[in-house]
Design a protein around this motif. Sequence first.
Motif, short mmCIF file in Angstrom:
data_model
loop_
_atom_site.label_atom_id
_atom_site.label_comp_id
_atom_site.label_asym_id
_atom_site.label_seq_id
_atom_site.Cartn_x
_atom_site.Cartn_y
_atom_site.Cartn_z
N ARG A 199 -99.95 31.63 7.82
CA ARG A 199 -99.43 32.42 8.93
C ARG A 199 -100.26 33.69 9.13
NH1 ARG A 199 -93.40 33.87 8.66
NH2 ARG A 199 -93.21 31.72 9.34
N ARG A 245 -103.50 32.71 10.73
CA ARG A 245 -103.29 32.40 12.15
C ARG A 245 -103.11 33.69 12.95
NH1 ARG A 245 -98.27 29.90 12.40
NH2 ARG A 245 -99.07 28.58 10.76
N LYS A 296 -105.64 34.98 15.91
CA LYS A 296 -105.17 35.12 17.28
C LYS A 296 -105.37 36.53 17.84
CE LYS A 296 -101.84 31.43 17.50
NZ LYS A 296 -100.46 31.06 17.75
#
Length: 135
Positions: free
Chosen positions: A19, A22, A26
């Motif tokens: 997570r 990610r 992003k």
Amino acid sequence: MRGTRRGARRTGESARGPRSWRDWRKRRPFTGGLLIIASGVVLASFVIMPLELMVQTGVGGVSSLLFGGMLVLLGLVTWFTPNQHVITGSLAGFLGLGALILSNLGGLLVGTLLALVGGGLAFAWRPVARPTRRR
């Protein structure tokens, strides 16, 4: 009881790792930077030879190595300072066009195309607003 707590903690830690990766990916122009780095590697890999031979090949050999190194550096700058995405994206596009002329047809056109696409993605990237956390 103790074994289940450790197991739960391990699954929580392992779920937190992807997570955070990610979220990091992003919040920056990751794909643009990746393509810029790939173009630099392609340009530099076509002229891997001893220094004496590279100097004898002339402008094509030396400029391929210089353009490749600068593109890899621009890709890393794009990743780690995403606020500079407009500058790094446009410079990557210009270096890709310069590599087309000066360095063995830009790594047989592959390096130039990767630099142009990666520079365009980095230039056009917009930051994503962070969602508010609910308690």
